[in-house]
Design an enzyme around this catalytic site. Structure first.
Site, PDB file in Angstrom:
ATOM      1  N   SER A   1       0.794  -1.232   0.000  1.00  0.00           N
ATOM      2  CA  SER A   1       0.000   0.000   0.000  1.00  0.00           C
ATOM      3  C   SER A   1       0.824   1.279   0.000  1.00  0.00           C
ATOM      4  O   SER A   1       0.323   2.336  -0.370  1.00  0.00           O
ATOM      5  CB  SER A   1      -0.969   0.018   1.175  1.00  0.00           C
ATOM      6  OG  SER A   1      -0.278   0.207   2.392  1.00  0.00           O
TER       7      SER A   1
ATOM      8  N   LYS B   1       0.367   4.839   6.781  1.00  0.00           N
ATOM      9  CA  LYS B   1      -0.257   5.619   5.705  1.00  0.00           C
ATOM     10  C   LYS B   1       0.270   7.045   5.782  1.00  0.00           C
ATOM     11  O   LYS B   1       0.943   7.442   6.714  1.00  0.00           O
ATOM     12  CB  LYS B   1      -1.788   5.640   5.835  1.00  0.00           C
ATOM     13  CG  LYS B   1      -2.447   4.267   5.863  1.00  0.00           C
ATOM     14  CD  LYS B   1      -2.312   3.523   4.563  1.00  0.00           C
ATOM     15  CE  LYS B   1      -2.927   2.129   4.706  1.00  0.00           C
ATOM     16  NZ  LYS B   1      -2.570   1.236   3.647  1.00  0.00           N
TER      17      LYS B   1
END
EC number: 3.4.21.89
Length: 172
Positions: free
Chosen positions: A28, A69
């Site tokens: 990711s 993230k």
């Protein structure tokens, strides 16, 4: 014996309250951070300053998992994507960290259009919450699916990758 005990206590305190190392699983955050890389997380950075847009953070996604993230939206921000561009409070904001991936992607749209309201039913990012996204926008479970990240769930800021040794680098 005393030196060994003091060293162990100091190491435990540093590990528990100041820095931690994490192994990144998944794709990711590619190409910024690759699957299997080890990173150092500063646990106390946010004791002295507010989280900033584009910081790389580790947070508790659920009881078993921590995610890494990038902060895209801060409390009070109205954010949306249109034609592969990020808009914050009506102003386009450059995401230079995505250039390498966008170039590899060619003319294909990298980040699909959305508004905060479409995803969350909120007009702005709520107080003490953040909107986060992975750098690999096509392959990331992030705020677009899991919603806002509460500030109290943030473990810390990713400062550097240290493993494998040929990939040592700092994140700013």
């Amino acid at each position: 014996m005393k030196i060994a005990a003091v060293t162990a206590v100091v190491a435990l305190i540093v590990r528990e309250f100041v820095f931690a190392n994490y192994i990144v699983y998944g794709q990711s955050m590619m190409p910024t951070i690759k699957d299997g890389e080890r990173i150092i997380v500063n646990k106390i950075d946010y004791e002295w300053r507010e989280p900033e847009r584009f910081d790389l953070i580790i947070f508790h996604a659920d009881e078993e998992s921590d995610y890494i993230k990038r902060i895209i939206g801060l409390p009070g921000d109205d954010i949306y994507y249109e034609n592969d561009a990020l808009y914050v409070n009506g102003e386009e904001v450059e995401e230079d960290f995505l250039e390498e991936t966008r170039n590899e992607n060619g003319p294909e749209i990298f980040t699909d259009d959305f508004t905060l309201q479409d995803l969350t039913d909120e007009l702005v990012v709520p107080e003490d919450h953040f909107f986060v996204m992975g750098d690999n926008r096509k392959n990331s479970i992030d705020s677009r699916q899991i919603g806002f990240v509460p500030e109290e769930e943030i473990v810390g800021k990713a400062n550097m990758a240290f493993w494998p040794p040929q990939s040592i680098r700092f994140f700013y």
